[in-house]
Design an enzyme around this catalytic site. Structure first.
Site, mmCIF file in Angstrom:
data_model
loop_
_atom_site.group_PDB
_atom_site.id
_atom_site.type_symbol
_atom_site.label_atom_id
_atom_site.label_comp_id
_atom_site.label_asym_id
_atom_site.label_seq_id
_atom_site.Cartn_x
_atom_site.Cartn_y
_atom_site.Cartn_z
ATOM 1 N N ASN A 122 0.741 -1.384 0.125
ATOM 2 C CA ASN A 122 0.032 -0.277 -0.140
ATOM 3 C C ASN A 122 0.713 1.144 -0.031
ATOM 4 O O ASN A 122 0.662 2.080 -0.514
ATOM 5 C CB ASN A 122 -0.948 -0.041 1.310
ATOM 6 C CG ASN A 122 -2.119 -0.917 1.167
ATOM 7 O OD1 ASN A 122 -2.034 -1.982 0.153
ATOM 8 N ND2 ASN A 122 -2.631 -1.408 2.112
ATOM 9 N N THR A 167 -15.676 37.580 -32.155
ATOM 10 C CA THR A 167 -16.606 37.178 -30.866
ATOM 11 C C THR A 167 -17.605 36.820 -31.650
ATOM 12 O O THR A 167 -18.075 37.081 -32.649
ATOM 13 C CB THR A 167 -16.730 38.561 -30.042
ATOM 14 O OG1 THR A 167 -17.633 39.249 -30.953
ATOM 15 C CG2 THR A 167 -15.637 39.171 -29.376
ATOM 16 N N HIS A 168 -18.083 35.620 -30.878
ATOM 17 C CA HIS A 168 -19.182 34.779 -31.376
ATOM 18 C C HIS A 168 -18.944 34.263 -32.987
ATOM 19 O O HIS A 168 -19.929 33.944 -33.819
ATOM 20 C CB HIS A 168 -20.546 35.791 -31.558
ATOM 21 C CG HIS A 168 -20.849 36.619 -30.521
ATOM 22 N ND1 HIS A 168 -21.386 36.037 -29.248
ATOM 23 C CD2 HIS A 168 -20.422 37.458 -29.852
ATOM 24 C CE1 HIS A 168 -21.662 36.751 -28.314
ATOM 25 N NE2 HIS A 168 -20.995 37.744 -28.617
ATOM 26 N N SER A 289 -7.217 12.069 -49.100
ATOM 27 C CA SER A 289 -8.336 11.245 -48.923
ATOM 28 C C SER A 289 -8.290 10.085 -49.742
ATOM 29 O O SER A 289 -7.799 10.318 -50.881
ATOM 30 C CB SER A 289 -9.639 11.934 -49.152
ATOM 31 O OG SER A 289 -10.741 11.409 -49.613
ATOM 32 N N LYS A 295 -8.350 16.633 -51.579
ATOM 33 C CA LYS A 295 -8.215 17.011 -50.103
ATOM 34 C C LYS A 295 -7.046 16.992 -49.361
ATOM 35 O O LYS A 295 -6.028 16.162 -49.837
ATOM 36 C CB LYS A 295 -9.254 15.588 -49.288
ATOM 37 C CG LYS A 295 -10.740 15.850 -49.590
ATOM 38 C CD LYS A 295 -11.270 16.942 -49.212
ATOM 39 C CE LYS A 295 -11.499 17.092 -47.713
ATOM 40 N NZ LYS A 295 -12.412 16.222 -47.003
ATOM 41 N N GLU A 302 -7.225 17.970 -35.546
ATOM 42 C CA GLU A 302 -8.499 17.190 -35.456
ATOM 43 C C GLU A 302 -8.363 15.917 -34.360
ATOM 44 O O GLU A 302 -9.149 15.983 -33.258
ATOM 45 C CB GLU A 302 -9.020 16.414 -36.779
ATOM 46 C CG GLU A 302 -9.675 17.313 -37.735
ATOM 47 C CD GLU A 302 -9.831 16.958 -38.987
ATOM 48 O OE1 GLU A 302 -11.018 16.430 -39.325
ATOM 49 O OE2 GLU A 302 -9.076 16.541 -39.667
ATOM 50 N N TYR A 329 -6.533 2.316 2.377
ATOM 51 C CA TYR A 329 -6.400 1.684 1.252
ATOM 52 C C TYR A 329 -7.532 0.973 0.700
ATOM 53 O O TYR A 329 -7.890 0.010 1.565
ATOM 54 C CB TYR A 329 -5.077 1.017 0.611
ATOM 55 C CG TYR A 329 -4.955 0.327 -0.570
ATOM 56 C CD1 TYR A 329 -4.341 0.972 -1.420
ATOM 57 C CD2 TYR A 329 -5.305 -1.031 -0.725
ATOM 58 C CE1 TYR A 329 -4.210 0.063 -2.749
ATOM 59 C CE2 TYR A 329 -5.315 -1.470 -1.883
ATOM 60 C CZ TYR A 329 -4.960 -0.784 -3.040
ATOM 61 O OH TYR A 329 -4.742 -1.473 -4.063
ATOM 62 N N GLN A 334 -6.301 0.305 -7.334
ATOM 63 C CA GLN A 334 -5.596 -0.448 -8.504
ATOM 64 C C GLN A 334 -6.072 0.350 -9.662
ATOM 65 O O GLN A 334 -5.398 0.367 -10.756
ATOM 66 C CB GLN A 334 -5.732 -1.797 -8.365
ATOM 67 C CG GLN A 334 -4.925 -2.572 -9.412
ATOM 68 C CD GLN A 334 -4.788 -3.784 -9.188
ATOM 69 O OE1 GLN A 334 -4.065 -4.369 -8.122
ATOM 70 N NE2 GLN A 334 -5.303 -4.680 -9.993
ATOM 71 N N LYS A 337 -4.452 3.561 -12.344
ATOM 72 C CA LYS A 337 -3.216 3.379 -13.056
ATOM 73 C C LYS A 337 -3.580 3.607 -14.649
ATOM 74 O O LYS A 337 -2.884 4.253 -15.445
ATOM 75 C CB LYS A 337 -2.216 2.331 -12.941
ATOM 76 C CG LYS A 337 -1.659 2.320 -11.751
ATOM 77 C CD LYS A 337 -1.197 1.089 -11.208
ATOM 78 C CE LYS A 337 -0.944 0.917 -9.424
ATOM 79 N NZ LYS A 337 -2.300 1.139 -9.096
HETATM 80 N N1 ARG Z 1 -1.497 -3.635 -7.135
HETATM 81 C C1 ARG Z 1 -2.131 -2.960 -6.045
HETATM 82 C C2 ARG Z 1 -2.214 -1.260 -6.581
HETATM 83 O O1 ARG Z 1 -2.144 -1.084 -7.706
HETATM 84 C C3 ARG Z 1 -0.934 -3.034 -5.109
HETATM 85 C C4 ARG Z 1 -1.434 -2.709 -3.794
HETATM 86 C C5 ARG Z 1 -2.336 -3.902 -3.512
HETATM 87 N N2 ARG Z 1 -2.366 -3.782 -1.935
HETATM 88 C C6 ARG Z 1 -3.214 -4.703 -1.485
HETATM 89 N N3 ARG Z 1 -3.317 -4.695 -0.204
HETATM 90 N N4 ARG Z 1 -3.870 -5.492 -1.952
HETATM 91 O O2 ARG Z 1 -3.011 -0.749 -5.909
#
Ligand code: ARG
Length: 473
Positions: A122, A167-168, A289, A295, A302, A329, A334, A337
């Site tokens: 954690n 403007t606008h 295109s 084109k 874009e 936690y 998780q 990420k």
């Molecule tokens: N893979 C977990 C995460 O990304 C790591 C921490 C997990 N901790 C636990 N007590 N399960 O958060």
């Protein structure tokens, strides 16, 4: 007792925490709960975090010097193995942390098993993310600064080029192209400030918080903090392992940057159309295109405009992920990420494309000028002229409104009227009116800090150069 049978059912996957379990994790659940496919990109940060932790435990006497030595050696080898793409990542080992720890024990034996003393995944994962983000923010800032240099170069080449300001999306008053580009520059300046500011909250060390309550071992968090180069130590262990507000804040900053880039993109798309015809985007930033031979599509702006939706979405994901989570936690975290990493990657790609593209834009001054002449862009200048001769602004607004109506009927701009025609609207008008009715006269008259006069744009560019020349904080 279920001993013998359950032992058979247990496998490698549980080797780091399987003590209290009597059967292996369901195969699907194992894959479902694993994060190694996406968190392995924090491998080097995880190794650095472990190095610091081991050295700290050596200093406080929890680990012997010999163990520390072995751990550092083992981690060094693992680091090289990962760099070379030879590390045997295993989904059964769940995440980057347990993959590396298990590998370390495979390599160095019992010393590897002692590394996790006084820490938890954690505080480990919270530390890794912060280390990772710190580096990413530095790279993003450098790329945003490259974009700023490109904007300054573009603005500097075209301080005198006149275009309609809108403007606008209706013609409002003439502005210089350099002034418009410097507006973009200011937006990016604030974006960079926000990244620097966010980094202050990122650059705080959770390590030592352990699972949630701290640890019973003698630890020296200040020492780990120095080794890892964090600015300070997180003050509360519960908070340190649980909150991802720093990641939310980063995603908010990223969403604002993308929102800015999407606005610039929109202008580039409009301006490169046949209808506006204000700029030429270099061919290398466009595609053709497959069916329409004529084109040339502004794909890069874009796409950047489109990717804004995805980054804004990641911000909402993280806010929703964090919402209502009780301390401390939770495995929910998780899920931080993928949105975070994709935000970093997407932003990096967009900034890079923009930093390459912006200085390569070619404005079309004649076309811009003709457009500025079409929409009665100097009407305010005529009203201001009358005010300076004693008329109240509301009256001059009315007078000029009538002149504009006449111009629309005639299909002519105010600057194309004869003096007699103009005097038909107000006897106060004299020969010198034509200096304010020209586009050049109009922009030159806005001669104060932040105004569009070419002289002011030149000094704005100069001021900006000294500003970005200096370190931000
Ligand atoms: N893979 C977990 C995460 O990304 C790591 C921490 C997990 N901790 C636990 N007590 N399960 O958060």
């Amino acid at each position: 007792m279920p001993d013998a049978m359950s032992k058979d059912k247990k496998d490698k996957s549980n080797q780091l925490w399987g003590g209290r379990f009597s059967e292996s994790t369901d195969e699907f659940v194992q894959a479902f709960t694993a994060s190694v496919t996406f968190d392995q990109r924090m491998a080097q940060q995880d190794i650095n975090c472990s190095r610091a932790h081991a050295q700290m435990l050596g200093k406080t006497g929890v680990l012997s010097a010999q163990d520390v030595e072995k751990i550092l050696q083992g981690l060094e080898e693992i680091s090289r193995e990962i760099e070379a793409g030879e590390f045997p990542w295993s989904v059964a080992l769940e995440d980057v942390h347990m993959n590396i720890e298990a590998r370390l024990t495979d390599r160095i034996g019992d010393a590897g098993k002692r590394l996790h003393t006084g820490r938890s995944r954690n505080d480990q994962v919270a530390t890794d993310i912060r280390l990772y983000m710190r580096e990413a923010i530095d790279v993003l800032i450098a790329e945003a600064q490259r974009l700023q240099h490109g904007m300054l170069a573009l603005a500097e080449r075209h301080t005198d080029v006149i275009m309609p300001g809108f403007t606008h999306l209706q013609t409002a008053q003439p502005v210089t192209f350099g002034h418009h580009v410097m507006a973009w520059f200011e937006m990016i300046s604030r974006d960079i400030e926000r990244l620097h500011d966010c980094n202050k909250r990122v650059n705080v060390m959770p390590l030592g918080a352990a699972a949630l309550a701290g640890t019973t071992y003698p630890i020296d968090r200040q020492y780990s903090c120095e080794l890892l180069g964090f600015a300070s130590v997180a003050r509360n262990s519960l908070d340190a392992v649980s909150d991802r507000d720093f990641a939310i804040e980063f995603c908010a900053s990223a969403a604002i940057i993308m929102t800015h880039l999407s606005r610039i993109s929109e202008e580039l798309v409009l301006w490169s159309s046949a209808q506006f015809d204000f700029i030429e985007l270099p061919d290398r930033f466009c595609t053709g295109s497959s069916i329409m031979p004529q084109k040339k599509n502004p794909d890069v702006p874009e796409l950047v405009r489109g990717k804004t939706g995805r980054v804004n979405g990641h911000l909402v994901s993280l806010l929703t992920l964090m919402k209502s989570q009780p301390l401390a936690y939770n495995k929910d975290n998780q899920e931080d990420k993928e949105p975070l990493f994709d935000t970093i990657d997407t932003l990096m790609g967009c900034l890079r494309a923009f930093a390459d593209m912006i200085p390569a834009i070619e404005p079309k001054p004649d076309s811009m000028r003709n457009a500025a002449l079409k929409g009665f862009a100097t009407a305010t200048d005529l009203a201001d002229y009358l005010v300076k001769r004693g008329m109240a602004f509301r009256d001059s607004h009315e007078v000029v409104g009538k002149a504009v109506a006449y111009g629309i009927q005639q299909g002519r701009d105010l600057s194309e009227f004869s003096l007699e025609e103009l005097q038909g609207f107000s006897a106060d008008i004299e020969e010198d009116v034509f200096t304010v009715l020209t586009l050049e006269g109009s922009v030159a008259a806005r001669d104060h800090i932040g105004g569009t006069a070419p002289a002011q744009v030149k000094s704005a560019i100069e001021e900006a150069r000294t500003r970005i020349g200096n370190a931000y904080f």
